[in-house]
Structure formats: structure tokens, C-alpha cells
Write a protein that holds these residues in place. Sequence first.
Motif, PDB file in Angstrom:
ATOM      1  N   ARG A 154       3.020 116.104  39.787  1.00  0.00           N
ATOM      2  CA  ARG A 154       1.808 115.395  39.341  1.00  0.00           C
ATOM      3  C   ARG A 154       1.216 116.068  38.103  1.00  0.00           C
ATOM      4  NH1 ARG A 154      -3.565 115.776  41.789  1.00  0.00           N
ATOM      5  NH2 ARG A 154      -4.765 114.034  40.971  1.00  0.00           N
ATOM      6  N   GLU A 166       0.190 109.847  41.847  1.00  0.00           N
ATOM      7  CA  GLU A 166      -1.231 109.828  42.222  1.00  0.00           C
ATOM      8  C   GLU A 166      -1.410 109.208  43.610  1.00  0.00           C
ATOM      9  OE1 GLU A 166      -5.350 110.553  41.500  1.00  0.00           O
ATOM     10  OE2 GLU A 166      -3.579 111.224  40.412  1.00  0.00           O
ATOM     11  N   TRP A 225      -0.121 111.604  46.145  1.00  0.00           N
ATOM     12  CA  TRP A 225      -1.064 112.713  46.314  1.00  0.00           C
ATOM     13  C   TRP A 225      -2.208 112.301  47.243  1.00  0.00           C
ATOM     14  CZ3 TRP A 225      -6.217 113.705  45.043  1.00  0.00           C
ATOM     15  CH2 TRP A 225      -6.607 115.039  45.133  1.00  0.00           C
TER      16      TRP A 225
END
Length: 174
Positions: free
Chosen positions: A36, A91, A94
Motif C-alpha cells: 500500500r 486500500e 487494508w
Amino acid sequence: MLRSYLRLVLFAFGLLVGVQVPGFITDYSQRLDAHRSEALQSLQGFRATAQKFFKGDLEALVAHYRVSDDPVMRSDGQSVATLVQRDRLLEAEWWAMQGPWYKQVTHLLTAANQELLLETYNGYRYQVLLAPEAIAWGLSCALLLAWLVELLLVSIGFMFGVGRTKQVLARHRH
């Protein structure tokens, strides 16, 4: 006696497998964070350009590249689109890993990014953590595995009459 030792071995195996769960979750999360961060860094210049000319809209920047008459710009537009897509995927991944442990495990078992999961598995080093959550996972997996195998063996034995006395068998024949 052999049966007791087999139970102990089965329990120990379940314990050792169970203590791996928190370590694997941590490794997956760390790998995800690294990817990320890399994706964010890769898009940094494009985000600045999008901010300057398109009010921060990366999709508008990609669209601008794609309609350009210059084939190099169109090709770069595809590259930027790929980076944006990767950033969004990481994202979302995550955010999925930010929940409680049971949501993390469910996500890893059902919806994790397969590429990242395989990368984590290939780089995973087995470890015995003595953290409370690892101990809890180990004992839970050991008990569950021992219980399931015991239930399976008792069920199979029941189907084939293993362990029944002669009186019980005689009573069922009449």
C-alpha cells in the motif's frame, strides 16, 4: 495406551497449527501495508498533477491521457489507470483488515487478495508466538481438531459396531 499418545500428538499438532494464525495475520497485514505504501508513493506525482489540473480527480487525469492524440500519452494513461486500480484494491484490502480478529480471519479465508495471500504464504516463516492471542488460537484449534477427529472416529466405530458389547448386539438382532 497408543490411543492416548495419538490423542496427544493430534492435540499438539492442532496447538502448533493454531499458534500460526496470529503470526500469519500479522505477516499478511505487514505485507499489505508495504504494498500500500509503495502504491501511494507510485501515485504521488500523478496525484499532484491531478490536484493541479483536475481538482484531485485521478480518473479525470486518466481520461485526459486516454483521449490524447499522442500514443505515448495514451499508453501512460493505461499505466496510470493500472496504478490507480491497484491503489484502490490495496486500500479496500487494508480496510478489510482493520476489523476485529474474527473479521480478519473471515476475510483471509473468503475474500483476501489471492496474489498477496500467496506471497505471504510463500514468505511465511513458521513461528511459535507466546502472545496471549496465539496461545488462545493454539488451544482452540487443538481442542477443535481433537474433538472433530474423536467425533469422526466414534461415528465410524458406531457405524461398524466397534465397542458395542455382545449383549447390546444380541438385543438389536431380535
